[in-house]
Design a protein around this motif. Sequence first.
Motif, PDB file in Angstrom:
ATOM      1  N   ARG A  50       0.856  -1.192   0.000  1.00 47.52           N
ATOM      2  CA  ARG A  50       0.000   0.000   0.000  1.00 47.52           C
ATOM      3  C   ARG A  50       0.888   1.236   0.000  1.00 47.52           C
ATOM      4  O   ARG A  50       1.878   1.304   0.740  1.00 47.52           O
ATOM      5  N   LEU A  70      -2.850   0.157  -4.137  1.00 49.43           N
ATOM      6  CA  LEU A  70      -2.857  -1.149  -3.485  1.00 49.43           C
ATOM      7  C   LEU A  70      -2.310  -2.183  -4.458  1.00 49.43           C
ATOM      8  O   LEU A  70      -2.690  -2.182  -5.638  1.00 49.43           O
ATOM      9  N   MET A 129      -5.292  -5.508   6.492  1.00 51.81           N
ATOM     10  CA  MET A 129      -4.606  -5.748   5.220  1.00 51.81           C
ATOM     11  C   MET A 129      -3.328  -6.557   5.406  1.00 51.81           C
ATOM     12  O   MET A 129      -2.625  -6.849   4.429  1.00 51.81           O
TER      13      MET A 129
END
Length: 450
Positions: A50, A70, A129
């Motif tokens: 990211r 991303l 994430m």
Amino acid sequence: MDIHETNVSIHLLERVSNWLQQSALNGENLETVVTGFCERLAAAGLPLNRVHLSFSMLHPLYDALGFTWLRGQGVTVEGYRADSNGDKPDRFLLSPYYYLLSNNLDHMRRQIDPTSPSEFPIFDDLKEMGVTDYIAFVQSFGETSGQGMIGSWSTDAHGGFSDNVIEALLRIQNSLAVAAKMAVLGKLADNMLTTYLGENAGKRVLSGQTRRGDVETIRAALVMADMRQSTVLAEKEGRQVYIDTLNQFFDAIATPFSRNGGEILSFLGDGFLAVYPCGRHREPSRVAALAAMAAVRQATARMTELNADRRQQGLADVKYGIGLHVGNVMFGNVGLNDRLTFSAFGAAVNEVERLQGLTKKYSKPIIASQSFATYCGGDWVTLGHEKLRGVGQKVAVLLPGDEIMKQDNGEAMQGRSLETRSEAEQVMLLYRNNKKKAQPRELLWNKLLQ
């Protein structure tokens, strides 16, 4: 937590830097620069999952542009709108960026443990994430420029960023800043011309239509609107109340005329001129007139809502007049050799201005010419025939009937959507007018957030 040492190729990193330099020379836009940069870093083997980058824009309507990359998903872009609200959003106060600014830091690194409490709310999202390491940074484009970049790098690599990856990111950051600054300056020029001249006129100027006398004749549906009793309001209520009311008026009535082919060319005191350019044949003129009429319906509904809100606050209604016409106008540059304006002018512009003035005589908010009513179709009521200055014969002036003023569901939904903001935009409404005196560094960066 053991850190996996990533072998960063200096040669590949230099290729990324060279690409950034060439992008700056080519005048690439900011989205192209950011997207290409992130993809090339990932292709060079840097373990990024990211990247967030925000750039202050010195734009009258938007504070900043934000880009979030991303891995495997590309870049999403959002414009963060300016606001007169002086409050600092809580999310900003609790962000890593605010921590950087408050402590006058260039960088901040945090290795993220999913089992530990989050130091900043954004870390909750990053944990989902799988992020293991996070570096936030700020970088100025010049100490006095008021522009800059703020961002963060994140990785899901086991153990987080190795020292050589951090070294690579720090090395490439300056190259990114140079390319981004060039793209921001290009975007700034485009933004300013679009904001002050309108989209179509701004593109014409950027394409080289900059000399006095660079004029062409176009056909257009014309709209002239004006706020009533503004002088009385200014004298009675004072400057600030008048300015606030005028901005409310423009927000409500003018916004619909900058959509669906319409463009506001100029604000004239407490009024404005909008055009819907079209071809010279009947069908294009009909389409332009219908688009203008749809905007009239939306503007009327928005003014009704504005006045209802004002009455709840004990304020007087804002009255207005709108004139509608179709005709040929001259479109281009006039003025002094070194001070030009880009606008529409000619007989048709003068006629729509006088039609708008007749709304006072007939005490009706909307008046159209026969040509506009003919192209638009629908039910119209003839109010009378008037002699317009500069026109040889009297012309019919018409009032829109009840049927043509009815909004359909699509128009009503579009009218309501004109002022919607995304959650990210709300987050980015920072403390532009903060009453507390900001530190010098904070003043430079108070428009950026993640």
